[in-house]
Design a protein around this motif. Structure first.
Motif, mmCIF file in Angstrom:
data_model
loop_
_atom_site.group_PDB
_atom_site.id
_atom_site.type_symbol
_atom_site.label_atom_id
_atom_site.label_comp_id
_atom_site.label_asym_id
_atom_site.label_seq_id
_atom_site.Cartn_x
_atom_site.Cartn_y
_atom_site.Cartn_z
ATOM 1 N N ASN A 94 26.916 90.920 34.973
ATOM 2 C CA ASN A 94 27.875 90.280 35.877
ATOM 3 C C ASN A 94 29.146 91.124 35.933
ATOM 4 N N TYR A 95 28.955 92.395 36.297
ATOM 5 C CA TYR A 95 30.036 93.379 36.271
ATOM 6 C C TYR A 95 31.266 92.902 37.035
ATOM 7 N N GLN A 96 32.436 92.993 36.371
ATOM 8 C CA GLN A 96 33.759 92.629 36.885
ATOM 9 C C GLN A 96 33.968 91.119 37.013
ATOM 10 N N GLN A 97 32.989 90.318 36.616
ATOM 11 C CA GLN A 97 33.197 88.864 36.607
ATOM 12 C C GLN A 97 33.892 88.473 35.313
ATOM 13 N N VAL A 98 34.899 87.602 35.412
ATOM 14 C CA VAL A 98 35.653 87.165 34.243
ATOM 15 C C VAL A 98 34.971 85.948 33.615
ATOM 16 N N PHE A 99 34.784 86.012 32.297
ATOM 17 C CA PHE A 99 34.223 84.889 31.549
ATOM 18 C C PHE A 99 35.273 84.381 30.562
ATOM 19 N N ARG A 134 36.457 82.351 27.130
ATOM 20 C CA ARG A 134 35.871 82.320 25.785
ATOM 21 C C ARG A 134 34.894 81.152 25.654
ATOM 22 N N THR A 135 35.244 80.031 26.241
ATOM 23 C CA THR A 135 34.362 78.860 26.186
ATOM 24 C C THR A 135 33.045 79.135 26.910
ATOM 25 N N GLN A 136 33.121 79.790 28.072
ATOM 26 C CA GLN A 136 31.901 80.127 28.807
ATOM 27 C C GLN A 136 31.015 81.061 27.990
ATOM 28 N N LYS A 162 37.841 94.484 29.350
ATOM 29 C CA LYS A 162 39.216 94.123 29.690
ATOM 30 C C LYS A 162 39.532 92.693 29.243
ATOM 31 N N THR A 163 40.714 92.518 28.688
ATOM 32 C CA THR A 163 41.216 91.176 28.393
ATOM 33 C C THR A 163 41.994 90.674 29.604
ATOM 34 N N VAL A 164 41.549 89.562 30.175
ATOM 35 C CA VAL A 164 42.280 88.925 31.276
ATOM 36 C C VAL A 164 43.093 87.814 30.634
ATOM 37 N N VAL A 217 42.756 83.910 30.387
ATOM 38 C CA VAL A 217 41.446 83.542 30.973
ATOM 39 C C VAL A 217 40.316 83.914 30.026
ATOM 40 N N GLY A 218 40.089 85.216 29.818
ATOM 41 C CA GLY A 218 38.981 85.627 28.969
ATOM 42 C C GLY A 218 38.730 87.115 29.048
ATOM 43 N N TYR A 219 37.470 87.513 29.275
ATOM 44 C CA TYR A 219 37.091 88.917 29.268
ATOM 45 C C TYR A 219 36.210 89.272 30.465
ATOM 46 N N LYS A 220 36.259 90.556 30.833
ATOM 47 C CA LYS A 220 35.362 91.084 31.849
ATOM 48 C C LYS A 220 35.082 92.542 31.544
#
Length: 224
Positions: free
Chosen positions: A164-169, A171-173, A209-211, A214-217
């Protein structure tokens, strides 16, 4: 990710460069097909933005020469003739955009082409992004053809991010996807696994990347 812009109109080339760099692409500009062709013998771009009307060798001629390199190409030109569009596509171009164009449209087309290419790389359980190659059936990730030696959970996190390249997840997800809804740990588990993943990626660690908030991507950005 590296994008090469081959455009003899300097203001247009600089505008394209600025907009792509705002999206974290690395950009190299060439004003002629000849100079670009020489550089392409060493560079490994992820995409080429190619003008047709160039001094000396035109864009069609260059595309014919580099077709076997399998580099994605988007033609950028003032020509709006249907025959030119068909010629560009026949020569293997991935898209065609006519001047004047909206900068947002250009960025969307660039990202759309790169997504299509990444999807094509998902063959036989293999995902390839830059120097990273994930072999799902072997539960293995290679960086420059060297095994990263990931744990099962590290592999699953990286697989989810690469797929899921460049999609932000959030931590809960990530917890829910990787550990399941009945897991009683906290989100610090994700941070620790991301930290270990980055350590194993070494010079390539910046792709995770840390967003903030929000989370990571996963984003190759200017890593390559």
């Amino acid at each position: 990710m590296l994008v090469i812009v081959i455009e003899d109109d300097k203001p247009i080339a600089n505008l394209i460069k600025m907009n792509l760099e705002l999206e974290n692409f690395t950009v190299e500009i060439f004003s002629s097909a000849e100079s670009a062709y020489t550089a392409l013998l060493e560079l490994k771009p992820d995409l080429i933005l190619l003008d047709i009307m160039l001094p000396g060798m035109n864009g069609f001629e260059l595309q014919a020469r580099i077709k076997q390199k399998n580099i994605p190409v988007i033609f950028i030109t003032a020509k709006n003739d249907q025959a030119d569009k068909l010629m560009g596509l026949k020569l293997g171009a991935d898209d065609y955009i006519t001047k004047p164009f909206d900068n947002r449209e250009l960025i969307l087309r660039v990202k759309a082409v790169l997504r299509r290419i990444n999807n094509k790389n998902m063959i036989n359980d293999t995902i390839k992004l830059g120097a990273l190659k994930l072999l799902k059936s072997k539960h293995q990730v290679l960086l420059n053809e060297k095994d990263l030696g990931l744990t099962p959970k590290e592999f699953e996190i990286l697989y989810l991010l690469m797929k899921n390249y460049q999609q932000v997840f959030s931590r809960t997800q990530l917890l829910n996807y990787i550990w399941g809804y009945d897991y009683y740990g906290n989100t610090r588990t994700i941070d620790m696994h991301i930290k270990r993943l980055r350590e194993k990626l070494k010079d390539y660690q910046a792709i995770i990347k840390t967003v903030y908030g929000v989370g990571y991507k996963l984003d190759l950005g200017k890593v390559e």
